[in-house]
Design a protein around this motif. Structure first.
Motif, PDB file in Angstrom:
ATOM      1  N   LEU A   1      10.177   5.904   0.184  1.00  0.00           N
ATOM      2  CA  LEU A   1      10.527   5.172  -1.026  1.00  0.00           C
ATOM      3  C   LEU A   1      12.038   5.023  -1.062  1.00  0.00           C
ATOM      4  CD1 LEU A   1       9.500   4.105  -3.838  1.00  0.00           C
ATOM      5  CD2 LEU A   1      10.037   6.374  -4.699  1.00  0.00           C
ATOM      6  N   ILE A   2      12.512   3.813  -1.302  1.00  0.00           N
ATOM      7  CA  ILE A   2      13.949   3.562  -1.408  1.00  0.00           C
ATOM      8  C   ILE A   2      14.336   3.661  -2.868  1.00  0.00           C
ATOM      9  CG2 ILE A   2      15.809   1.895  -1.032  1.00  0.00           C
ATOM     10  CD1 ILE A   2      14.114   0.736   1.249  1.00  0.00           C
ATOM     11  N   ILE A   3      15.322   4.492  -3.166  1.00  0.00           N
ATOM     12  CA  ILE A   3      15.779   4.676  -4.541  1.00  0.00           C
ATOM     13  C   ILE A   3      16.594   3.466  -4.958  1.00  0.00           C
ATOM     14  CG2 ILE A   3      17.145   6.147  -6.069  1.00  0.00           C
ATOM     15  CD1 ILE A   3      14.525   7.408  -4.992  1.00  0.00           C
ATOM     16  N   GLU A   4      16.224   2.869  -6.091  1.00  0.00           N
ATOM     17  CA  GLU A   4      16.879   1.646  -6.542  1.00  0.00           C
ATOM     18  C   GLU A   4      17.878   1.857  -7.674  1.00  0.00           C
ATOM     19  OE1 GLU A   4      13.776  -1.081  -7.466  1.00  0.00           O
ATOM     20  OE2 GLU A   4      13.105  -1.234  -5.394  1.00  0.00           O
ATOM     21  N   SER A   5      17.725   2.931  -8.427  1.00  0.00           N
ATOM     22  CA  SER A   5      18.635   3.125  -9.558  1.00  0.00           C
ATOM     23  C   SER A   5      19.473   4.379  -9.351  1.00  0.00           C
ATOM     24  CB  SER A   5      17.843   3.249 -10.866  1.00  0.00           C
ATOM     25  OG  SER A   5      17.214   4.513 -10.934  1.00  0.00           O
ATOM     26  N   GLY A   6      20.479   4.515 -10.171  1.00  0.00           N
ATOM     27  CA  GLY A   6      21.363   5.677 -10.082  1.00  0.00           C
ATOM     28  C   GLY A   6      21.013   6.772 -11.067  1.00  0.00           C
ATOM     29  N   SER A   7      19.796   6.763 -11.589  1.00  0.00           N
ATOM     30  CA  SER A   7      19.421   7.726 -12.625  1.00  0.00           C
ATOM     31  C   SER A   7      19.353   9.162 -12.112  1.00  0.00           C
ATOM     32  CB  SER A   7      18.083   7.338 -13.248  1.00  0.00           C
ATOM     33  OG  SER A   7      17.051   7.389 -12.285  1.00  0.00           O
TER      34      SER A   7
ATOM     35  N   ALA B   1       4.877  12.213  -2.201  1.00  0.00           N
ATOM     36  CA  ALA B   1       3.486  12.559  -1.931  1.00  0.00           C
ATOM     37  C   ALA B   1       2.713  12.479  -3.239  1.00  0.00           C
ATOM     38  CB  ALA B   1       3.392  13.975  -1.358  1.00  0.00           C
ATOM     39  N   PRO B   2       1.459  12.062  -3.177  1.00  0.00           N
ATOM     40  CA  PRO B   2       0.661  12.007  -4.403  1.00  0.00           C
ATOM     41  C   PRO B   2       0.448  13.402  -4.974  1.00  0.00           C
ATOM     42  CG  PRO B   2      -0.662  11.397  -2.482  1.00  0.00           C
ATOM     43  CD  PRO B   2       0.735  11.616  -2.013  1.00  0.00           C
ATOM     44  N   VAL B   3       0.385  13.476  -6.285  1.00  0.00           N
ATOM     45  CA  VAL B   3       0.183  14.753  -6.974  1.00  0.00           C
ATOM     46  C   VAL B   3      -1.284  14.872  -7.343  1.00  0.00           C
ATOM     47  CG1 VAL B   3       0.813  16.098  -9.005  1.00  0.00           C
ATOM     48  CG2 VAL B   3       2.523  14.696  -7.869  1.00  0.00           C
ATOM     49  N   GLY B   4      -1.836  16.017  -7.071  1.00  0.00           N
ATOM     50  CA  GLY B   4      -3.232  16.263  -7.424  1.00  0.00           C
ATOM     51  C   GLY B   4      -3.342  16.858  -8.819  1.00  0.00           C
ATOM     52  N   ASP B   5      -4.201  17.839  -8.962  1.00  0.00           N
ATOM     53  CA  ASP B   5      -4.428  18.474 -10.256  1.00  0.00           C
ATOM     54  C   ASP B   5      -3.403  19.554 -10.583  1.00  0.00           C
ATOM     55  OD1 ASP B   5      -6.614  16.895 -10.643  1.00  0.00           O
ATOM     56  OD2 ASP B   5      -8.019  18.343  -9.792  1.00  0.00           O
ATOM     57  N   GLU B   6      -2.534  19.884  -9.631  1.00  0.00           N
ATOM     58  CA  GLU B   6      -1.569  20.952  -9.877  1.00  0.00           C
ATOM     59  C   GLU B   6      -0.571  20.531 -10.966  1.00  0.00           C
ATOM     60  OE1 GLU B   6       0.057  18.700  -6.284  1.00  0.00           O
ATOM     61  OE2 GLU B   6      -1.883  19.506  -6.817  1.00  0.00           O
TER      62      GLU B   6
ATOM     63  N   VAL C   1       9.966  13.442  -9.936  1.00  0.00           N
ATOM     64  CA  VAL C   1       8.725  12.708  -9.788  1.00  0.00           C
ATOM     65  C   VAL C   1       9.008  11.207  -9.786  1.00  0.00           C
ATOM     66  CG1 VAL C   1       7.330  14.503 -10.881  1.00  0.00           C
ATOM     67  CG2 VAL C   1       8.274  12.661 -12.268  1.00  0.00           C
ATOM     68  N   THR C   2       8.098  10.455  -9.217  1.00  0.00           N
ATOM     69  CA  THR C   2       8.145   8.985  -9.300  1.00  0.00           C
ATOM     70  C   THR C   2       6.839   8.554  -9.945  1.00  0.00           C
ATOM     71  OG1 THR C   2       7.137   8.656  -7.138  1.00  0.00           O
ATOM     72  CG2 THR C   2       9.537   8.798  -7.216  1.00  0.00           C
ATOM     73  N   TYR C   3       6.851   7.393 -10.538  1.00  0.00           N
ATOM     74  CA  TYR C   3       5.636   6.861 -11.132  1.00  0.00           C
ATOM     75  C   TYR C   3       5.615   5.358 -10.968  1.00  0.00           C
ATOM     76  CZ  TYR C   3       8.645   5.579 -15.018  1.00  0.00           C
ATOM     77  OH  TYR C   3       9.641   5.047 -15.780  1.00  0.00           O
ATOM     78  N   GLU C   4       4.437   4.797 -11.109  1.00  0.00           N
ATOM     79  CA  GLU C   4       4.264   3.363 -10.969  1.00  0.00           C
ATOM     80  C   GLU C   4       3.521   2.864 -12.201  1.00  0.00           C
ATOM     81  OE1 GLU C   4       2.114   0.380  -7.818  1.00  0.00           O
ATOM     82  OE2 GLU C   4       2.933   2.269  -7.091  1.00  0.00           O
ATOM     83  N   THR C   5       4.028   1.804 -12.802  1.00  0.00           N
ATOM     84  CA  THR C   5       3.399   1.225 -13.987  1.00  0.00           C
ATOM     85  C   THR C   5       2.259   0.301 -13.564  1.00  0.00           C
ATOM     86  OG1 THR C   5       4.892  -0.652 -14.036  1.00  0.00           O
ATOM     87  CG2 THR C   5       5.572   1.314 -15.248  1.00  0.00           C
ATOM     88  N   ASP C   6       1.524  -0.202 -14.527  1.00  0.00           N
ATOM     89  CA  ASP C   6       0.434  -1.141 -14.230  1.00  0.00           C
ATOM     90  C   ASP C   6       0.950  -2.410 -13.566  1.00  0.00           C
ATOM     91  OD1 ASP C   6      -1.416   0.601 -15.239  1.00  0.00           O
ATOM     92  OD2 ASP C   6      -1.365  -0.271 -17.249  1.00  0.00           O
ATOM     93  N   ALA C   7       2.203  -2.773 -13.870  1.00  0.00           N
ATOM     94  CA  ALA C   7       2.792  -3.977 -13.281  1.00  0.00           C
ATOM     95  C   ALA C   7       3.217  -3.742 -11.842  1.00  0.00           C
ATOM     96  CB  ALA C   7       4.007  -4.421 -14.105  1.00  0.00           C
ATOM     97  N   GLY C   8       3.162  -2.501 -11.373  1.00  0.00           N
ATOM     98  CA  GLY C   8       3.517  -2.194  -9.988  1.00  0.00           C
ATOM     99  C   GLY C   8       4.984  -1.886  -9.794  1.00  0.00           C
TER     100      GLY C   8
END
Length: 92
Positions: A51-57, A71-76, A84-91
């Motif tokens: 994943l390429i980081i796009e913002s300076g946050s 890596a995807p996170v399971g139930d842990e 963490v990273t996340y993806e919205t419904d818009a992708g």
């Protein structure tokens, strides 16, 4: 008989660049391909994705343009302070 006229000659890399610079160019090409292959091998062997980081946050720890593997996170449970990273419904 077919007669053809030579319009121009494209110079080769060896004619344009001195030997030292040619070595530098080929080293750069080799390293770029090796790093790309390394990233592809890790992605295939694990479920990690580059994943390429796009913002300076997350600066100064992670800067824009840095490449990280996620890596995807399971139930842990995700601990406080974890990155963490996340993806919205818009992708995005």
């Amino acid at each position: 008989m077919i007669v053809r006229r030579l319009i121009g000659v494209r110079p080769t890399l060896s004619a344009i660049l001195p030997a030292g610079l040619r070595i530098l160019v080929w080293t750069y090409v080799f390293l770029a391909l090796a790093l790309g292959g390394w990233a592809a091998a890790i992605s295939m062997a694990t479920r990690w994705e580059p994943l390429i980081i796009e913002s300076g946050s997350m600066a100064p720890s992670i800067r824009p343009g840095d490449v990280v593997f996620v890596a995807p996170v399971g139930d842990e449970t995700i601990a406080q302070g974890a990155i963490v990273t996340y993806e919205t419904d818009a992708g995005a």
